[in-house]
Write an enzyme that holds these catalytic residues in place. Sequence first.
Site, PDB file in Angstrom:
ATOM      1  N   GLN A  67      -0.718  -7.934   4.035  1.00 53.83           N
ATOM      2  CA  GLN A  67      -0.720  -6.477   3.892  1.00 53.83           C
ATOM      3  C   GLN A  67      -0.074  -6.111   2.557  1.00 53.83           C
ATOM      4  O   GLN A  67       0.939  -6.699   2.172  1.00 53.83           O
ATOM      5  CB  GLN A  67       0.085  -5.869   5.045  1.00 53.83           C
ATOM      6  CG  GLN A  67       0.182  -4.370   5.044  1.00 53.83           C
ATOM      7  CD  GLN A  67       0.913  -3.867   6.293  1.00 53.83           C
ATOM      8  OE1 GLN A  67       0.699  -4.349   7.397  1.00 53.83           O
ATOM      9  NE2 GLN A  67       1.773  -2.881   6.116  1.00 53.83           N
TER      10      GLN A  67
ATOM     11  N   GLU B  16      -0.793 -11.520 -15.300  1.00 56.25           N
ATOM     12  CA  GLU B  16      -1.231 -11.881 -13.959  1.00 56.25           C
ATOM     13  C   GLU B  16      -0.117 -11.453 -13.008  1.00 56.25           C
ATOM     14  O   GLU B  16       0.969 -12.026 -13.035  1.00 56.25           O
ATOM     15  CB  GLU B  16      -1.434 -13.398 -13.924  1.00 56.25           C
ATOM     16  CG  GLU B  16      -2.278 -13.902 -12.815  1.00 56.25           C
ATOM     17  CD  GLU B  16      -2.609 -15.378 -13.012  1.00 56.25           C
ATOM     18  OE1 GLU B  16      -1.688 -16.207 -12.921  1.00 56.25           O
ATOM     19  OE2 GLU B  16      -3.792 -15.678 -13.263  1.00 56.25           O
TER      20      GLU B  16
ATOM     21  N   ARG C 294      15.510   4.028   0.148  1.00 53.74           N
ATOM     22  CA  ARG C 294      14.730   3.577   1.311  1.00 53.74           C
ATOM     23  C   ARG C 294      15.332   2.259   1.795  1.00 53.74           C
ATOM     24  O   ARG C 294      15.433   1.313   1.042  1.00 53.74           O
ATOM     25  CB  ARG C 294      13.266   3.402   0.938  1.00 53.74           C
ATOM     26  CG  ARG C 294      12.583   4.716   0.547  1.00 53.74           C
ATOM     27  CD  ARG C 294      11.089   4.481   0.280  1.00 53.74           C
ATOM     28  NE  ARG C 294      10.441   5.663  -0.217  1.00 53.74           N
ATOM     29  CZ  ARG C 294       9.818   6.567   0.537  1.00 53.74           C
ATOM     30  NH1 ARG C 294       9.787   6.427   1.853  1.00 53.74           N
ATOM     31  NH2 ARG C 294       9.233   7.608  -0.011  1.00 53.74           N
TER      32      ARG C 294
ATOM     33  N   ARG D 283      -3.501  -3.038 -28.375  1.00 48.76           N
ATOM     34  CA  ARG D 283      -4.356  -2.436 -27.350  1.00 48.76           C
ATOM     35  C   ARG D 283      -3.610  -2.132 -26.065  1.00 48.76           C
ATOM     36  O   ARG D 283      -4.036  -1.320 -25.269  1.00 48.76           O
ATOM     37  CB  ARG D 283      -5.526  -3.371 -27.021  1.00 48.76           C
ATOM     38  CG  ARG D 283      -6.434  -3.661 -28.185  1.00 48.76           C
ATOM     39  CD  ARG D 283      -7.382  -4.776 -27.866  1.00 48.76           C
ATOM     40  NE  ARG D 283      -6.614  -5.998 -27.611  1.00 48.76           N
ATOM     41  CZ  ARG D 283      -7.069  -7.039 -26.928  1.00 48.76           C
ATOM     42  NH1 ARG D 283      -8.282  -7.041 -26.426  1.00 48.76           N
ATOM     43  NH2 ARG D 283      -6.320  -8.109 -26.753  1.00 48.76           N
TER      44      ARG D 283
ATOM     45  N   TYR E 258       4.381  -3.587  -2.721  1.00 49.19           N
ATOM     46  CA  TYR E 258       4.833  -4.859  -2.170  1.00 49.19           C
ATOM     47  C   TYR E 258       3.819  -5.474  -1.227  1.00 49.19           C
ATOM     48  O   TYR E 258       3.075  -4.794  -0.544  1.00 49.19           O
ATOM     49  CB  TYR E 258       6.198  -4.731  -1.490  1.00 49.19           C
ATOM     50  CG  TYR E 258       6.328  -3.707  -0.392  1.00 49.19           C
ATOM     51  CD1 TYR E 258       6.389  -4.100   0.937  1.00 49.19           C
ATOM     52  CD2 TYR E 258       6.421  -2.353  -0.678  1.00 49.19           C
ATOM     53  CE1 TYR E 258       6.548  -3.165   1.956  1.00 49.19           C
ATOM     54  CE2 TYR E 258       6.579  -1.413   0.316  1.00 49.19           C
ATOM     55  CZ  TYR E 258       6.636  -1.826   1.635  1.00 49.19           C
ATOM     56  OH  TYR E 258       6.776  -0.901   2.640  1.00 49.19           O
TER      57      TYR E 258
ATOM     58  N   LYS F  44      15.502   8.724   9.928  1.00 49.22           N
ATOM     59  CA  LYS F  44      15.631   7.411  10.565  1.00 49.22           C
ATOM     60  C   LYS F  44      16.710   6.572   9.883  1.00 49.22           C
ATOM     61  O   LYS F  44      17.551   5.960  10.554  1.00 49.22           O
ATOM     62  CB  LYS F  44      14.290   6.682  10.527  1.00 49.22           C
ATOM     63  CG  LYS F  44      14.327   5.290  11.132  1.00 49.22           C
ATOM     64  CD  LYS F  44      12.968   4.624  11.081  1.00 49.22           C
ATOM     65  CE  LYS F  44      12.727   4.082   9.704  1.00 49.22           C
ATOM     66  NZ  LYS F  44      11.534   3.261   9.584  1.00 49.22           N
ATOM     67  N   ASP F  45      16.703   6.528   8.558  1.00 46.81           N
ATOM     68  CA  ASP F  45      17.709   5.740   7.843  1.00 46.81           C
ATOM     69  C   ASP F  45      19.113   6.333   8.016  1.00 46.81           C
ATOM     70  O   ASP F  45      20.096   5.594   8.030  1.00 46.81           O
ATOM     71  CB  ASP F  45      17.363   5.622   6.366  1.00 46.81           C
ATOM     72  CG  ASP F  45      16.171   4.702   6.120  1.00 46.81           C
ATOM     73  OD1 ASP F  45      15.774   3.968   7.052  1.00 46.81           O
ATOM     74  OD2 ASP F  45      15.642   4.719   4.997  1.00 46.81           O
TER      75      ASP F  45
ATOM     76  N   ASN G  18       1.478  -2.724   0.428  1.00 45.09           N
ATOM     77  CA  ASN G  18       1.956  -1.352   0.599  1.00 45.09           C
ATOM     78  C   ASN G  18       2.292  -0.755  -0.757  1.00 45.09           C
ATOM     79  O   ASN G  18       2.653  -1.476  -1.698  1.00 45.09           O
ATOM     80  CB  ASN G  18       3.204  -1.322   1.492  1.00 45.09           C
ATOM     81  CG  ASN G  18       2.921  -1.811   2.886  1.00 45.09           C
ATOM     82  OD1 ASN G  18       1.835  -1.638   3.416  1.00 45.09           O
ATOM     83  ND2 ASN G  18       3.903  -2.449   3.493  1.00 45.09           N
TER      84      ASN G  18
ATOM     85  N   HIS H 249      15.892  -5.186   3.564  1.00 41.55           N
ATOM     86  CA  HIS H 249      15.476  -4.787   2.216  1.00 41.55           C
ATOM     87  C   HIS H 249      15.607  -3.282   2.035  1.00 41.55           C
ATOM     88  O   HIS H 249      15.350  -2.511   2.954  1.00 41.55           O
ATOM     89  CB  HIS H 249      14.013  -5.207   1.986  1.00 41.55           C
ATOM     90  CG  HIS H 249      13.443  -4.667   0.727  1.00 41.55           C
ATOM     91  ND1 HIS H 249      12.549  -3.625   0.708  1.00 41.55           N
ATOM     92  CD2 HIS H 249      13.677  -4.999  -0.556  1.00 41.55           C
ATOM     93  CE1 HIS H 249      12.240  -3.359  -0.546  1.00 41.55           C
ATOM     94  NE2 HIS H 249      12.909  -4.177  -1.332  1.00 41.55           N
TER      95      HIS H 249
ATOM     96  N   LYS I 216       8.628 -10.243   1.776  1.00 41.59           N
ATOM     97  CA  LYS I 216       8.062  -9.242   0.869  1.00 41.59           C
ATOM     98  C   LYS I 216       8.153  -9.711  -0.574  1.00 41.59           C
ATOM     99  O   LYS I 216       9.173 -10.255  -0.991  1.00 41.59           O
ATOM    100  CB  LYS I 216       8.822  -7.916   0.990  1.00 41.59           C
ATOM    101  CG  LYS I 216       8.717  -7.266   2.352  1.00 41.59           C
ATOM    102  CD  LYS I 216       9.571  -6.018   2.431  1.00 41.59           C
ATOM    103  CE  LYS I 216       9.512  -5.397   3.815  1.00 41.59           C
ATOM    104  NZ  LYS I 216      10.407  -4.233   3.914  1.00 41.59           N
TER     105      LYS I 216
ATOM    106  N   HIS J 274      15.692  -2.069   5.674  1.00 45.33           N
ATOM    107  CA  HIS J 274      14.719  -2.309   6.742  1.00 45.33           C
ATOM    108  C   HIS J 274      14.368  -3.782   6.863  1.00 45.33           C
ATOM    109  O   HIS J 274      14.385  -4.516   5.885  1.00 45.33           O
ATOM    110  CB  HIS J 274      13.417  -1.551   6.458  1.00 45.33           C
ATOM    111  CG  HIS J 274      13.605  -0.090   6.244  1.00 45.33           C
ATOM    112  ND1 HIS J 274      12.819   0.614   5.361  1.00 45.33           N
ATOM    113  CD2 HIS J 274      14.461   0.805   6.765  1.00 45.33           C
ATOM    114  CE1 HIS J 274      13.195   1.887   5.364  1.00 45.33           C
ATOM    115  NE2 HIS J 274      14.195   2.021   6.203  1.00 45.33           N
TER     116      HIS J 274
END
Length: 182
Positions: free
Chosen positions: A47, A28, A59, A23, A132, A168-169, A49, A119, A72, A62
């Site tokens: 939070q 979890e 990315r 199936r 995350y 920015k990066d 994201n 990260h 995170k 940061h």
Amino acid sequence: MKITETRIPDVKLLEPHVFEDERGFFYESFNQKAFDAAVGQPVTFVQDNHSRSAKNTLRGLHYQLPPHPQGKLVRVTLGEVFDVAVDIRKSSPTCGRWVGATLSADNRRQLWIPPGFAHGFLVASDVAEFQYKCTDFYAPDCEVSIRWDDATLAINWPVMDEPLISVKDGKAPAYLVARKFE
């Protein structure tokens, strides 16, 4: 849940027990009690994201400085990424070291990156959806970046072509001049 130590002890690779049959599958993806036991302390997330990125998007790197550092718990729900955590805690014996792990929808691995780490991730598949949980809210005034290709860190990104990065990066400072955790 299977917990794998990385070469930086505070960063953990988590693999859920997956139940599969004709199936489909069930697992979890998060359990507070099991997670706290895995990382050895209670952690509160505030939070969630979700990002979607094209192949070769990079990315990062940061992080957020106090008073709003973020831990995170990261995972991929579509595609594959190479995920990196860099220890930027000045007092840590592993300061300036990095760990990387392949996270994908197929392997269902998650990486715990505690506060005090930069990260970033590189998308290896045609597209990737990255989700995350964060231990603190996004605080733009505390946000800092480090160049993804910093020579001092020497991260072994699996880049075939020049990665797609944000403006920015592209302007991020080198590791040696970036602000670090005290």
